[in-house]
Write a protein that holds these residues in place. Structure first.
Motif: not given
Length: 135
Positions: A60-65
């Motif tokens: 489960r991944e979230e890409l930020k910036d």
């Protein structure tokens, strides 16, 4: 053309963050070439879709910036971001998954043609990821 390419890459990563594999597949060409970090090359939408499904089960991944760049004619693009993830299910050949969290700088490189992604190459430091999930 440059703004259209940046918008395409932004839609691709928004779909990734939403866990929406169908929307990701809508951004890529039928002959997509997916070059995997420290791995092989997947060719075609079917294999890319299988990869997306696998990722949704194991991570489960979230890409930020996210910062997106493109060349002048919009045929090539790149993105830099930070992956905030949880390792959910053990991937063969990798450490055992126990719900470990990780944070990794990463990037993606793209070829774009006729409004679709024709190549995506992903990069992250696998040794750093292994260290984080092994601690």
């Amino acid at each position: 053309m440059t703004q259209a390419t940046r918008d395409l890459i932004a839609r691709y990563y928004a779909a990734f963050n939403a866990g929406d594999a169908k929307a990701m597949l809508d951004c890529v060409s039928s002959d997509i070439e997916h070059r995997v970090n420290e791995g092989g090359v997947r060719r075609g939408k079917v294999l890319f879709g299988e990869f997306c499904s696998h990722m949704g089960v194991s991570y489960r991944e979230e890409l930020k910036d996210i910062v997106i760049f493109s060349n002048e004619d919009g045929s090539r693009a790149a993105a830099e971001f930070v992956v905030h993830g949880t390792y959910l299910k053990t991937d063969p050949g990798l450490p055992e998954a126990k719900g470990q969290g990780y944070i990794l700088p990463a990037g993606g490189f793209f070829d774009v043609k006729d409004g679709r992604i024709t190549r995506v190459t992903t990069f992250y430091n696998l040794n750093d990821w292994i260290r984080q999930v092994s601690e």
